[in-house]
Design a protein around this motif. Structure first.
Motif, PDB file in Angstrom:
ATOM      1  N   SER A 268       0.949  -1.274   0.024  1.00  0.00           N
ATOM      2  CA  SER A 268       0.209   0.020   0.035  1.00  0.00           C
ATOM      3  C   SER A 268       0.888   1.282   0.097  1.00  0.00           C
ATOM      4  O   SER A 268       0.360   2.265  -0.195  1.00  0.00           O
ATOM      5  CB  SER A 268      -0.928   0.075   1.099  1.00  0.00           C
ATOM      6  OG  SER A 268      -0.236  -0.052   2.559  1.00  0.00           O
ATOM      7  N   SER A 269       2.144   1.185   0.151  1.00  0.00           N
ATOM      8  CA  SER A 269       3.034   2.226   0.031  1.00  0.00           C
ATOM      9  C   SER A 269       4.012   2.414  -0.989  1.00  0.00           C
ATOM     10  O   SER A 269       4.585   3.560  -1.041  1.00  0.00           O
ATOM     11  CB  SER A 269       3.787   2.396   1.656  1.00  0.00           C
ATOM     12  OG  SER A 269       4.431   1.214   1.454  1.00  0.00           O
ATOM     13  N   ILE A 270       4.008   1.561  -2.027  1.00  0.00           N
ATOM     14  CA  ILE A 270       4.992   1.647  -2.993  1.00  0.00           C
ATOM     15  C   ILE A 270       4.227   2.556  -4.138  1.00  0.00           C
ATOM     16  O   ILE A 270       3.059   2.117  -4.568  1.00  0.00           O
ATOM     17  CB  ILE A 270       5.239   0.087  -3.344  1.00  0.00           C
ATOM     18  CG1 ILE A 270       5.844  -0.706  -2.500  1.00  0.00           C
ATOM     19  CG2 ILE A 270       6.079   0.426  -4.770  1.00  0.00           C
ATOM     20  CD1 ILE A 270       5.922  -2.235  -2.777  1.00  0.00           C
ATOM     21  N   PRO A 271       5.096   3.593  -4.443  1.00  0.00           N
ATOM     22  CA  PRO A 271       4.310   4.397  -5.469  1.00  0.00           C
ATOM     23  C   PRO A 271       4.058   3.762  -6.713  1.00  0.00           C
ATOM     24  O   PRO A 271       4.921   3.033  -7.293  1.00  0.00           O
ATOM     25  CB  PRO A 271       5.214   5.663  -5.571  1.00  0.00           C
ATOM     26  CG  PRO A 271       6.054   5.659  -4.335  1.00  0.00           C
ATOM     27  CD  PRO A 271       5.938   4.370  -3.906  1.00  0.00           C
ATOM     28  N   GLY A 272       3.066   3.926  -7.617  1.00  0.00           N
ATOM     29  CA  GLY A 272       2.751   3.305  -8.878  1.00  0.00           C
ATOM     30  C   GLY A 272       2.459   1.849  -8.839  1.00  0.00           C
ATOM     31  O   GLY A 272       1.958   1.268  -9.620  1.00  0.00           O
TER      32      GLY A 272
ATOM     33  N   THR B 180      -3.851   5.578 -18.274  1.00  0.00           N
ATOM     34  CA  THR B 180      -3.823   5.544 -16.941  1.00  0.00           C
ATOM     35  C   THR B 180      -4.000   7.089 -16.579  1.00  0.00           C
ATOM     36  O   THR B 180      -3.767   8.003 -17.224  1.00  0.00           O
ATOM     37  CB  THR B 180      -2.538   5.055 -15.997  1.00  0.00           C
ATOM     38  OG1 THR B 180      -1.246   5.843 -16.556  1.00  0.00           O
ATOM     39  CG2 THR B 180      -2.423   3.441 -16.450  1.00  0.00           C
ATOM     40  N   ALA B 181      -4.273   7.189 -15.036  1.00  0.00           N
ATOM     41  CA  ALA B 181      -4.636   8.616 -14.687  1.00  0.00           C
ATOM     42  C   ALA B 181      -3.126   9.345 -14.719  1.00  0.00           C
ATOM     43  O   ALA B 181      -2.157   8.647 -14.390  1.00  0.00           O
ATOM     44  CB  ALA B 181      -5.084   8.639 -13.394  1.00  0.00           C
ATOM     45  N   PRO B 182      -3.184  10.679 -14.720  1.00  0.00           N
ATOM     46  CA  PRO B 182      -1.774  11.303 -14.632  1.00  0.00           C
ATOM     47  C   PRO B 182      -1.290  11.210 -12.982  1.00  0.00           C
ATOM     48  O   PRO B 182      -2.373  11.174 -12.261  1.00  0.00           O
ATOM     49  CB  PRO B 182      -2.223  12.710 -14.939  1.00  0.00           C
ATOM     50  CG  PRO B 182      -3.585  13.006 -15.157  1.00  0.00           C
ATOM     51  CD  PRO B 182      -4.177  11.471 -15.160  1.00  0.00           C
TER      52      PRO B 182
END
Length: 100
Positions: A66-70, A96-98
Motif C-alpha cells: 500500500s506504500s509503493i508509488p505506482g 492511466t490517470a496522470p
C-alpha cells in the motif's frame, strides 16, 4: 470524461466490453484499488494461516504494497496483460490517470 463508461455512455467493467456502435472496439475499466484490497486480504489470510515467521512477513508485505508509488498502475497493467494474452486484438491502448 471521468472514465470510459462516461465517455461511451455505457457501463464498462473489468472484462472486455464491446462498445456500442463499433464492430471492432472493446474497452475495460480495471479497478486497481479493488485489486490491491484483494491482494492485501490474501496476504492477511496467508499470515493468519501460517507460522509466526510467515505471518510477520505477510503482514510486512501487505503494508508495503500500500506504500509503493505506482503499485496500483502496475496491478492494472498486470490484469491487462492477462487479458491481452488470452484474447486476440490488433491494438491495445493502456490509459492511466496522470500522476504528480
Amino acid at each position: 470524461a471521468h472514465n470510459l463508461s462516461d465517455a461511451f455512455c455505457q457501463k464498462i467493467g473489468r472484462e472486455p466490453t464491446p462498445i456500442n456502435g463499433f464492430d471492432n472496439l472493446s474497452a475495460m475499466e480495471i479497478d486497481a484499488n479493488d485489486d490491491m484490497e484483494k491482494m492485501q486480504q490474501q496476504m492477511v489470510e496467508s499470515a493468519n494461516a501460517g507460522s509466526e515467521d510467515e505471518s510477520g512477513i505477510s503482514a510486512l508485505m501487505a503494508e508495503l504494497t500500500s506504500s509503493i508509488p505506482g503499485i496500483d498502475e502496475a496491478m492494472s497493467f498486470s490484469e491487462l496483460m492477462k487479458q491481452v494474452q488470452s484474447l486476440d486484438y490488433d491494438v491495445v491502448v493502456f490509459d492511466t490517470a496522470p500522476t504528480g
